[in-house]
Design a protein around this motif. Structure first.
Motif, short mmCIF file in Angstrom:
data_model
loop_
_atom_site.label_atom_id
_atom_site.label_comp_id
_atom_site.label_asym_id
_atom_site.label_seq_id
_atom_site.Cartn_x
_atom_site.Cartn_y
_atom_site.Cartn_z
N VAL A 1 10.27 18.28 -9.50
CA VAL A 1 11.24 17.22 -9.78
C VAL A 1 11.79 16.65 -8.47
CG1 VAL A 1 13.41 16.68 -10.90
CG2 VAL A 1 11.82 18.23 -12.00
N LEU A 2 12.01 17.50 -7.50
CA LEU A 2 12.55 17.03 -6.22
C LEU A 2 11.57 16.11 -5.50
CD1 LEU A 2 14.22 20.31 -4.96
CD2 LEU A 2 15.29 18.33 -6.03
N ASP A 3 10.27 16.40 -5.62
CA ASP A 3 9.27 15.50 -5.03
C ASP A 3 9.31 14.14 -5.70
OD1 ASP A 3 8.29 17.32 -3.19
OD2 ASP A 3 6.82 18.13 -4.59
N ARG A 4 9.53 14.13 -7.00
CA ARG A 4 9.59 12.86 -7.72
C ARG A 4 10.84 12.07 -7.34
NH1 ARG A 4 7.16 15.93 -12.53
NH2 ARG A 4 5.02 15.22 -12.40
N ILE A 5 11.95 12.75 -7.13
CA ILE A 5 13.18 12.06 -6.73
C ILE A 5 13.01 11.47 -5.33
CG2 ILE A 5 15.60 12.41 -6.09
CD1 ILE A 5 15.81 14.34 -8.42
N LEU A 6 12.43 12.23 -4.42
CA LEU A 6 12.19 11.70 -3.07
C LEU A 6 11.21 10.54 -3.09
CD1 LEU A 6 12.05 14.97 -0.97
CD2 LEU A 6 13.80 13.20 -0.91
N SER A 7 10.21 10.62 -3.96
CA SER A 7 9.27 9.52 -4.09
C SER A 7 9.95 8.28 -4.64
CB SER A 7 8.12 9.93 -5.00
OG SER A 7 7.29 8.84 -5.26
N LEU A 8 10.85 8.45 -5.59
CA LEU A 8 11.58 7.32 -6.15
C LEU A 8 12.49 6.69 -5.09
CD1 LEU A 8 11.93 5.82 -8.82
CD2 LEU A 8 13.86 7.32 -9.30
N GLU A 9 13.13 7.50 -4.28
CA GLU A 9 13.98 6.97 -3.20
C GLU A 9 13.14 6.21 -2.18
OE1 GLU A 9 17.22 6.07 -0.88
OE2 GLU A 9 17.17 6.84 -2.92
N THR A 10 11.97 6.74 -1.84
CA THR A 10 11.09 6.05 -0.91
C THR A 10 10.56 4.75 -1.51
OG1 THR A 10 10.45 8.21 -0.07
CG2 THR A 10 9.12 6.37 0.62
N LEU B 1 4.87 9.80 -7.32
CA LEU B 1 5.84 9.84 -8.42
C LEU B 1 5.19 10.39 -9.68
CD1 LEU B 1 8.75 9.04 -9.23
CD2 LEU B 1 7.81 6.85 -9.96
N GLY B 2 3.96 10.02 -9.93
CA GLY B 2 3.27 10.50 -11.12
C GLY B 2 2.70 11.90 -10.97
N ALA B 3 2.23 12.23 -9.78
CA ALA B 3 1.55 13.51 -9.58
C ALA B 3 2.40 14.53 -8.85
CB ALA B 3 0.27 13.28 -8.79
N GLY B 4 3.67 14.26 -8.69
CA GLY B 4 4.53 15.19 -7.96
C GLY B 4 4.62 16.54 -8.65
N PRO B 5 4.43 17.61 -7.93
CA PRO B 5 4.44 18.93 -8.58
C PRO B 5 5.85 19.39 -8.96
CG PRO B 5 4.16 19.18 -6.22
CD PRO B 5 4.14 17.71 -6.52
N VAL C 1 0.84 -1.20 0.00
CA VAL C 1 0.00 0.00 0.00
C VAL C 1 0.87 1.25 0.00
CG1 VAL C 1 -1.65 1.33 1.39
CG2 VAL C 1 -2.00 -1.10 1.04
N SER C 2 1.93 1.22 0.79
CA SER C 2 2.85 2.36 0.81
C SER C 2 3.52 2.55 -0.55
CB SER C 2 3.90 2.12 1.89
OG SER C 2 4.86 3.14 1.88
N ALA C 3 3.88 1.47 -1.22
CA ALA C 3 4.49 1.57 -2.54
C ALA C 3 3.50 2.14 -3.56
CB ALA C 3 5.00 0.21 -2.99
N LEU C 4 2.24 1.76 -3.46
CA LEU C 4 1.23 2.32 -4.37
C LEU C 4 1.05 3.82 -4.14
CD1 LEU C 4 -1.48 -0.48 -4.40
CD2 LEU C 4 0.06 0.18 -6.25
N LEU C 5 1.07 4.24 -2.89
CA LEU C 5 0.98 5.68 -2.61
C LEU C 5 2.21 6.42 -3.13
CD1 LEU C 5 -0.55 5.56 0.98
CD2 LEU C 5 -1.68 6.27 -1.13
N ASN C 6 3.37 5.79 -3.06
CA ASN C 6 4.57 6.41 -3.62
C ASN C 6 4.51 6.50 -5.13
OD1 ASN C 6 6.13 7.10 -1.37
ND2 ASN C 6 6.69 4.97 -1.09
N LEU C 7 3.93 5.50 -5.78
CA LEU C 7 3.75 5.57 -7.23
C LEU C 7 2.83 6.73 -7.62
CD1 LEU C 7 3.49 1.84 -8.31
CD2 LEU C 7 5.26 3.48 -8.92
N TYR C 8 1.80 6.96 -6.81
CA TYR C 8 0.93 8.11 -7.07
C TYR C 8 1.72 9.42 -6.94
CZ TYR C 8 -2.48 11.75 -6.31
OH TYR C 8 -3.19 12.92 -6.39
#
Length: 89
Positions: A30-39, A24-28, A15-22
């Motif tokens: 680039v830094l949010d997307r990088i942190l989401s990818l690391e998580t 990753l796709g909806a990050g406003p 469930v946590s990975a699915l929320l991170n995928l969201y």
């Protein structure tokens, strides 16, 4: 008993990975997307470790160590690319 605990942990990490995928796709940004990818990498490591505990083998722990190294290096490379525009100087 350990099987039930591993199953609950697998569901929670998934469930946590699915929320991170969201994120990753909806990050406003680039830094949010990088942190989401690391998580997401950290969640993958958690999944591998729980599966290793569930199957009672140490092979999965070595895979988790490889994921740690790749995740760390990819985060450093992304951040270096954002700061300087290239990875290798």
């Amino acid at each position: 008993m350990i099987g039930t605990a591993c199953l609950i942990a697998l569901v929670a990490i998934s469930v946590s990975a699915l929320l991170n995928l969201y994120r990753l796709g909806a990050g406003p940004d680039v830094l949010d997307r990088i942190l989401s990818l690391e998580t997401l990498v950290i969640n993958a490591i958690g999944l591998v470790v729980v599966i290793g505990i569930w199957f009672n083998t140490s092979l999965y722990f070595e895979v988790a160590l490889l994921l740690v190294a790749v995740g760390f290096l990819s985060t450093v490379a992304f951040c270096k690319y954002l700061l300087r525009g290239n990875v290798i100087e």
